[in-house]
Design a protein around this motif. Structure first.
Motif, PDB file in Angstrom:
ATOM      1  N   SER A 157       0.392   4.898  -2.535  1.00 42.57           N
ATOM      2  CA  SER A 157      -0.479   3.924  -1.745  1.00 42.57           C
ATOM      3  C   SER A 157       0.226   2.851  -1.355  1.00 42.57           C
ATOM      4  O   SER A 157       1.001   2.262  -2.257  1.00 42.57           O
ATOM      5  CB  SER A 157      -1.528   3.554  -2.792  1.00 42.57           C
ATOM      6  N   PRO A 158       0.176   2.082  -0.187  1.00 45.07           N
ATOM      7  CA  PRO A 158       0.752   1.148   0.231  1.00 45.07           C
ATOM      8  C   PRO A 158       0.096  -0.201  -0.094  1.00 45.07           C
ATOM      9  O   PRO A 158       0.939  -1.263   0.096  1.00 45.07           O
ATOM     10  CB  PRO A 158       0.755   1.006   1.562  1.00 45.07           C
ATOM     11  N   VAL A 159      -0.796  -0.021  -0.856  1.00 44.79           N
ATOM     12  CA  VAL A 159      -1.735  -1.362  -0.940  1.00 44.79           C
ATOM     13  C   VAL A 159      -1.562  -1.845  -2.690  1.00 44.79           C
ATOM     14  O   VAL A 159      -1.275  -0.946  -3.396  1.00 44.79           O
ATOM     15  CB  VAL A 159      -3.340  -1.178  -1.066  1.00 44.79           C
ATOM     16  N   GLU A 167      -5.307  -8.887  -2.028  1.00 42.35           N
ATOM     17  CA  GLU A 167      -4.417  -7.634  -1.677  1.00 42.35           C
ATOM     18  C   GLU A 167      -3.422  -7.694  -0.483  1.00 42.35           C
ATOM     19  O   GLU A 167      -3.568  -8.359   0.330  1.00 42.35           O
ATOM     20  CB  GLU A 167      -5.915  -6.884  -0.925  1.00 42.35           C
ATOM     21  N   ARG A 169      -0.068  -5.436   1.383  1.00 41.63           N
ATOM     22  CA  ARG A 169       0.464  -3.870   1.681  1.00 41.63           C
ATOM     23  C   ARG A 169       2.016  -3.940   1.952  1.00 41.63           C
ATOM     24  O   ARG A 169       2.766  -4.832   2.290  1.00 41.63           O
ATOM     25  CB  ARG A 169      -0.145  -3.575   3.077  1.00 41.63           C
ATOM     26  N   GLN A 205       2.338   8.975   2.587  1.00 39.97           N
ATOM     27  CA  GLN A 205       1.398   7.707   2.363  1.00 39.97           C
ATOM     28  C   GLN A 205       0.020   8.010   2.580  1.00 39.97           C
ATOM     29  O   GLN A 205      -0.234   8.682   3.677  1.00 39.97           O
ATOM     30  CB  GLN A 205       2.126   6.705   3.551  1.00 39.97           C
ATOM     31  N   ASP A 208      -5.834   5.196   4.593  1.00 37.58           N
ATOM     32  CA  ASP A 208      -6.639   3.746   4.073  1.00 37.58           C
ATOM     33  C   ASP A 208      -7.984   4.385   3.379  1.00 37.58           C
ATOM     34  O   ASP A 208      -8.617   5.454   3.758  1.00 37.58           O
ATOM     35  CB  ASP A 208      -6.944   2.712   5.194  1.00 37.58           C
TER      36      ASP A 208
END
Length: 354
Positions: A157-159, A167, A169, A205, A208
């Motif tokens: 997860s890039p978050v 938050e 990224r 990845q 979203d």
């Protein structure tokens, strides 16, 4: 007529058996075959072909099946699985290997990897978890049916959240760097289980959470030689997915966006009934390589379905380059109506459901 048909079937079957026998005679023996990971590559389009892996019976499901429901992330399961198999063909050719879902890594081990990574939060970050899931594929020697290679797909997860809870990224490069560090630890853990076969590592990845149509994408692959614990080579992957129409694709790929807009306008203006159309484009290295179009409408007659599908197919050939694999699905709200496939190689295919 029936006798001629049976004779043709027997002749085709005999020819097929001859081809298979010839292919098997050319395979190297166990002593001659040395499996080492080659530089993997992700094909621009996951083609529907006969180049599939065989399997053994009884079929055994993945040991981590059901884990995806334990987290909040949406993982495009089909794209992850098929993409991993595309990579694996470079090292484990379908002519010499059988496929089996992961049998070596248990749920408890994956949970431990996820918890360990989450606990190792960098200073100044509130960890939300980089590692989401680990998918395992096994490849068996076709003659001995013994484990001869593995592929591991690390879903990332890039978050993340910073120290204030805001938050943020990771960039693709940052995610690649952190994924490589994580993969090194996981490979060492796998080797600790006395699994000394070649390994393919894929960094994936996840999409979203709010994205229901666009899948995730592969960002990097790595190879590990048999009996080694170090990843010998990493290769970046430039894979992107965009929704058509959308501001994002219009901003980055204006030409392809305009082509799709024209296709949509002409298709909707040709028929009096409203037609809802969405597209998902796959870009590899900045080039559109695959486009999947879903057209939704309520048609009362199959002739109207046929006319629309033929009209849309002609527009596809006029507007989209032949290097783009196109899938078009025509459907009503509760049933499929037609399908049109235009592959890069081979003849287009159209089917109207009765």
């Amino acid at each position: 007529m029936k006798a001629k048909f049976l004779a043709r079937c027997k002749l085709a079957a005999a020819g097929l058996l001859a081809i298979v026998a010839t292919g098997c005679s050319l395979l190297p023996t166990d002593k001659e075959r040395v499996v080492e990971p080659t530089e993997p590559s992700l094909s621009p389009v996951i083609e529907v072909s006969e180049d599939y892996y065989g399997s053994i019976l009884p079929y055994k499901p993945n040991q981590t099946r059901g884990m995806l429901s334990e987290n909040k992330f949406r993982i495009d399961f089909s794209h992850l699985e098929l993409g991993m198999m595309e990579f694996a063909r470079d090292t484990y050719p379908t002519s010499s290997f059988l496929f089996q879902e992961g049998q070596q890594i248990q749920k408890e081990q994956v949970r431990a990897w996820i918890a360990e990574e989450k606990a190792g939060a960098a200073t100044g970050q509130r960890k939300t978890g980089l590692l989401v899931h680990v998918m395992e594929h096994n490849y068996l020697n076709k003659e001995t049916q013994q484990l001869a290679g593995m592929a591991l797909g690390l879903s990332l997860s890039p978050v993340y959240q910073d120290a204030t809870g805001q938050e943020k990224r990771y960039t693709v490069q940052e995610l690649q760097e952190r994924g490589q560090q994580l993969a090194t630890k996981i490979v060492q853990s796998v080797r600790g289980k006395n699994l000394q076969v070649p390994l393919l590592i894929m960094l994936y990845q996840v999409p979203d959470v709010s994205s229901s149509l666009v899948p995730g994408n592969f960002i990097m692959s790595g190879t590990v030689n048999a009996n080694e614990s170090a990843i010998s080579k990493w290769q970046a992957i430039e894979e992107e997915f965009f929704l058509f129409p959308s501001p994002e694709v219009a901003s980055k790929y204006a030409q392809q966006s305009l082509q799709y807009d024209k296709f949509m306008r002409e298709s909707q203006s040709f028929f009096r009934d409203f037609i809802g159309m969405t597209g998902v484009g796959r870009f590899m290295g900045g080039n559109l390589t695959e486009l999947t179009i879903t057209a939704t409408a309520e048609y009362d007659s199959r002739t109207e379905v046929l006319q629309f599908t033929q009209f849309a197919a002609n527009n596809i050939d006029q507007l989209f380059d032949k290097s783009v694999h196109v899938n078009m699905y025509v459907q009503a709200m509760n049933k499929p109506l037609a399908v049109y496939i235009r592959p890069v190689k081979g003849e287009p295919y159209m089917h109207i459901y009765r």
